[in-house]
Motif scaffolding. Structure first.
Motif, PDB file in Angstrom:
ATOM      1  N   ILE A 439     -65.734  69.868  55.038  1.00 59.45           N
ATOM      2  CA  ILE A 439     -64.848  70.917  55.550  1.00 59.45           C
ATOM      3  C   ILE A 439     -63.447  70.337  55.736  1.00 59.45           C
ATOM      4  CG2 ILE A 439     -64.399  72.506  57.459  1.00 59.45           C
ATOM      5  CD1 ILE A 439     -67.425  72.550  57.960  1.00 59.45           C
ATOM      6  N   VAL A 440     -62.465  70.942  55.067  1.00 56.28           N
ATOM      7  CA  VAL A 440     -61.106  70.392  55.092  1.00 56.28           C
ATOM      8  C   VAL A 440     -60.114  71.286  55.839  1.00 56.28           C
ATOM      9  CG1 VAL A 440     -61.415  69.044  52.993  1.00 56.28           C
ATOM     10  CG2 VAL A 440     -60.614  71.419  52.817  1.00 56.28           C
ATOM     11  N   SER A 441     -60.477  72.543  56.111  1.00 54.37           N
ATOM     12  CA  SER A 441     -59.587  73.403  56.908  1.00 54.37           C
ATOM     13  C   SER A 441     -60.366  74.591  57.446  1.00 54.37           C
ATOM     14  CB  SER A 441     -58.393  73.897  56.076  1.00 54.37           C
ATOM     15  OG  SER A 441     -58.812  74.807  55.083  1.00 54.37           O
ATOM     16  N   VAL A 442     -59.854  75.144  58.548  1.00 56.89           N
ATOM     17  CA  VAL A 442     -60.454  76.326  59.169  1.00 56.89           C
ATOM     18  C   VAL A 442     -59.325  77.316  59.452  1.00 56.89           C
ATOM     19  CG1 VAL A 442     -61.796  77.234  61.103  1.00 56.89           C
ATOM     20  CG2 VAL A 442     -62.209  74.903  60.280  1.00 56.89           C
ATOM     21  N   ASP A 443     -59.507  78.571  59.067  1.00 54.00           N
ATOM     22  CA  ASP A 443     -58.501  79.601  59.345  1.00 54.00           C
ATOM     23  C   ASP A 443     -58.796  80.210  60.716  1.00 54.00           C
ATOM     24  OD1 ASP A 443     -56.872  81.895  59.455  1.00 54.00           O
ATOM     25  OD2 ASP A 443     -56.782  81.978  57.264  1.00 54.00           O
ATOM     26  N   ASN A 444     -58.092  79.722  61.734  1.00 53.03           N
ATOM     27  CA  ASN A 444     -58.323  80.189  63.099  1.00 53.03           C
ATOM     28  C   ASN A 444     -58.073  81.685  63.254  1.00 53.03           C
ATOM     29  OD1 ASN A 444     -58.936  77.652  64.477  1.00 53.03           O
ATOM     30  ND2 ASN A 444     -56.812  77.084  64.086  1.00 53.03           N
ATOM     31  N   ARG A 445     -57.052  82.190  62.590  1.00 50.76           N
ATOM     32  CA  ARG A 445     -56.680  83.593  62.747  1.00 50.76           C
ATOM     33  C   ARG A 445     -57.766  84.528  62.203  1.00 50.76           C
ATOM     34  NH1 ARG A 445     -50.965  84.575  63.549  1.00 50.76           N
ATOM     35  NH2 ARG A 445     -49.895  82.610  63.926  1.00 50.76           N
ATOM     36  N   ILE A 504     -63.450  81.318  55.329  1.00 52.73           N
ATOM     37  CA  ILE A 504     -62.761  80.878  56.541  1.00 52.73           C
ATOM     38  C   ILE A 504     -62.775  79.362  56.646  1.00 52.73           C
ATOM     39  CG2 ILE A 504     -62.851  80.944  59.064  1.00 52.73           C
ATOM     40  CD1 ILE A 504     -63.978  83.799  58.812  1.00 52.73           C
ATOM     41  N   PHE A 505     -63.899  78.760  56.242  1.00 53.11           N
ATOM     42  CA  PHE A 505     -64.026  77.307  56.205  1.00 53.11           C
ATOM     43  C   PHE A 505     -63.814  76.853  54.762  1.00 53.11           C
ATOM     44  CE2 PHE A 505     -65.931  78.367  60.134  1.00 53.11           C
ATOM     45  CZ  PHE A 505     -66.023  77.226  60.917  1.00 53.11           C
ATOM     46  N   GLN A 506     -62.734  76.142  54.519  1.00 51.67           N
ATOM     47  CA  GLN A 506     -62.476  75.619  53.183  1.00 51.67           C
ATOM     48  C   GLN A 506     -63.274  74.327  52.985  1.00 51.67           C
ATOM     49  OE1 GLN A 506     -60.751  76.774  50.541  1.00 51.67           O
ATOM     50  NE2 GLN A 506     -60.386  78.702  51.643  1.00 51.67           N
ATOM     51  N   ILE A 507     -64.053  74.289  51.902  1.00 47.09           N
ATOM     52  CA  ILE A 507     -64.943  73.158  51.624  1.00 47.09           C
ATOM     53  C   ILE A 507     -64.513  72.493  50.320  1.00 47.09           C
ATOM     54  CG2 ILE A 507     -67.329  72.484  51.142  1.00 47.09           C
ATOM     55  CD1 ILE A 507     -68.171  74.959  52.818  1.00 47.09           C
ATOM     56  N   SER A 508     -64.344  71.187  50.385  1.00 50.02           N
ATOM     57  CA  SER A 508     -63.948  70.421  49.204  1.00 50.02           C
ATOM     58  C   SER A 508     -65.070  69.470  48.798  1.00 50.02           C
ATOM     59  CB  SER A 508     -62.679  69.622  49.486  1.00 50.02           C
ATOM     60  OG  SER A 508     -62.411  68.709  48.447  1.00 50.02           O
ATOM     61  N   PRO A 509     -65.490  69.500  47.544  1.00 52.35           N
ATOM     62  CA  PRO A 509     -66.534  68.559  47.108  1.00 52.35           C
ATOM     63  C   PRO A 509     -66.110  67.103  47.258  1.00 52.35           C
ATOM     64  CG  PRO A 509     -66.201  70.292  45.479  1.00 52.35           C
ATOM     65  CD  PRO A 509     -65.085  70.408  46.468  1.00 52.35           C
ATOM     66  N   THR A 510     -64.790  66.870  47.165  1.00 55.70           N
ATOM     67  CA  THR A 510     -64.291  65.491  47.265  1.00 55.70           C
ATOM     68  C   THR A 510     -63.836  65.126  48.662  1.00 55.70           C
ATOM     69  OG1 THR A 510     -62.018  66.167  46.696  1.00 55.70           O
ATOM     70  CG2 THR A 510     -63.509  65.624  44.881  1.00 55.70           C
TER      71      THR A 510
END
Length: 514
Positions: A439-445, A504-510
């Motif tokens: 998980i590399v980012s979360v959109d709080n809004r 909402i949760f951005q997931i990166s394989p790397t």
């Protein structure tokens, strides 16, 4: 069908008061038939500002909406819910209707629209009329817009803050220091107040906390506290709680502290206007009115938080400290991580659950909420002179670990009317990871919006339980968060919204930011 069926009353400007049951979100609105005697004799038209007076010198200024339909009699004046409560009229009671007195302070608003600077006198006159309910929502929106952006310099922000303090009550606790904290917001689940207050109070400091309800978020501090204890206290009850426990956590709207701020917020939020000057005046006027001498401001910084960068936080923090000094407040700052939600719960009941888990030392208590609250409490203990600089965190940790904070929180709840059981939502559905990776980012809004669509904060048990954190590796199909709702329709609505948005949760394989 008419609200009233009696004959028209004597006097062209006298009508019968009737409650319409229409919610106009705190704006005072009166409904009158176009052919009613008052409209004919006074020449009233839609959007006119009219003075409504009842027996015993009770009066309010309301905005007129002209009615063509038969549901209102020509002898009746229909009042919106807020107008009905403010006027305190009885069904069918005679009220007089007349033109509202001219508002000379509107000339200051017009001057501000054209770029002129306002001083102490001008802001005092505007805010006095705002607090008295003399401005329509159109007037309020004009004032808010004229002050938005960078249109208030330091001197004007100080003048606005002083005017907002003067327009309401101000509490004197007869002692110093009186400490407080505030978070500028924008971060779901950041319910540190319910932990900081009992820790600080258990160490002997006075911390009377007035907090807000949610307007655009899934829960305000007052909403979460209300799950656990009453918050709708008047000033006398607030004083008793503070005398007994050294603290309180109450809804600011139930005490008349900086009342103009509550009115302005009502139109600021729908307009979604960011204004550093108005934010500073809003926060500090309420702290000063509540009798605080020392205030800690929590500034969460994150890409989807209210404060987006450290540079913006530094600018806002400097303005808070400068205005605080001008009105006699010592303001300290702490910049915190605003990249993801705090704790697991988002929504009143779920946030209250997290708070109790931390206070009770439960093994599954969210550690990020615990650590954030301990840092803030430590800052306040140092600011209030309980311990020397650098020792606050150690003392805060001890007070939480040995149960003194939990005991004091129970005392605070008892003083405010007794502790309550936390409600549980009957309908839940998990949202799973769309891919495997980190998980590399979360959109709080967007996450906060989903919690609101699930029913929070109106339905206190509704909201979101977050299961994954930034930097964690998740498998495809693993639950990222669970929506909680008190009604199946709201759960379906929230799920539909989530499905229509980018993840909402951005997931990166790397594991690298995308």
């Amino acid at each position: 069908m008419s609200l009233g069926s009696h004959s028209v009353m004597q006097g062209d400007n006298t009508l019968r008061a009737w409650r319409t049951g229409i919610d106009t979100y705190q704006e005072f609105v009166v409904y009158m038939r176009r052919d009613c005697p008052a409209c004919r004799s006074e020449g009233f038209t839609t959007q006119a500002r009219v003075l409504l007076s009842a027996a015993g010198q009770r009066s309010i200024v309301a905005t007129l909406s002209v009615v063509e339909a038969e549901w209102l009699s020509s002898g009746d004046a229909g009042l919106s819910e807020s107008a009905w409560a403010a006027l305190g009229a009885q069904p069918g009671e005679p009220i007089t209707v007349s033109h509202a007195p001219p508002l000379y302070s509107l000339s200051h608003v017009r001057a501000k629209v054209y770029g002129h600077k306002l001083g102490d006198t001008e802001f005092a006159e505007v805010i006095s009329d705002v607090a008295a309910g003399r401005y329509s929502d159109l007037h309020l929106a004009t004032f808010v817009t004229a002050c938005a952006g960078d249109r208030l310099d330091l001197a004007e922000t100080v003048s606005l803050t002083k005017a907002m303090i003067a327009a309401g009550d101000r509490i004197d606790w007869g002692r110093q220091p009186v400490v407080d904290k505030h978070c500028v917001g924008g971060l779901p689940g950041n319910r540190t107040t319910l932990l900081v207050v009992p820790i600080v109070a258990a160490c002997g400091l006075t911390i009377p906390k007035t907090s807000s309800r949610a307007i655009t978020s899934p829960a305000g501090t007052a909403d979460t506290m209300e799950v656990l204890a009453p918050v709708d206290l008047d000033i006398a009850s607030m004083r008793r709680a503070v005398e007994r426990t050294g603290a309180c956590i109450v809804w600011g709207g139930s005490v008349r502290l900086s009342p103009a701020d509550d009115v302005l917020i009502r139109v600021e939020r729908p307009l979604d206007l960011d204004s550093e000057g108005q934010l500073v005046a809003s926060v500090l006027s309420k702290k000063a009115a509540a009798g605080s001498t020392h205030v800690l401001i929590d500034l969460p910084v994150g890409r989807t938080a209210k404060v987006r960068s450290e540079a913006a936080a530094t600018s806002l923090g400097r303005r808070l400290q400068e205005v605080g000094a001008a009105i006699g407040l010592h303001v300290s700052l702490r910049l915190t991580d605003g990249e993801q939600p705090v704790g697991r719960g988002i929504g009143p009941a779920l946030e209250a659950r997290d708070v109790l888990a931390v206070l009770q030392g439960a093994a599954n208590a969210p550690d990020d909420l615990r650590q954030r609250a301990l840092c803030l409490a430590g800052d306040i203990l140092e600011m209030g002179g309980v311990v020397p600089a650098g020792s606050g965190l150690t003392l805060a940790n001890q007070v939480l670990a040995d149960g003194r904070a939990w005991a004091r929180f129970q005392d605070i709840c008892a003083a405010q009317g007794g502790m309550r059981e936390i409600p549980v939502a009957p309908h839940r559905q998990a949202v799973d990871a769309h891919a495997s990776g980190r998980i590399v980012s979360v959109d709080n809004r967007v996450l906060a919006r989903a919690a609101k669509l699930a029913g929070a904060p109106t339905a206190p048990a509704a909201g979101i339980d977050v299961h994954a954190r930034l930097g964690e590796y998740v498998e495809k199909g693993q639950a990222l968060f669970t929506l909680h709702s008190q009604a199946p329709g709201e759960l379906a609505y929230a799920m539909s919204y989530v499905a229509s948005r980018p993840p909402i949760f951005q997931i990166s394989p790397t594991g690298e930011s995308q």
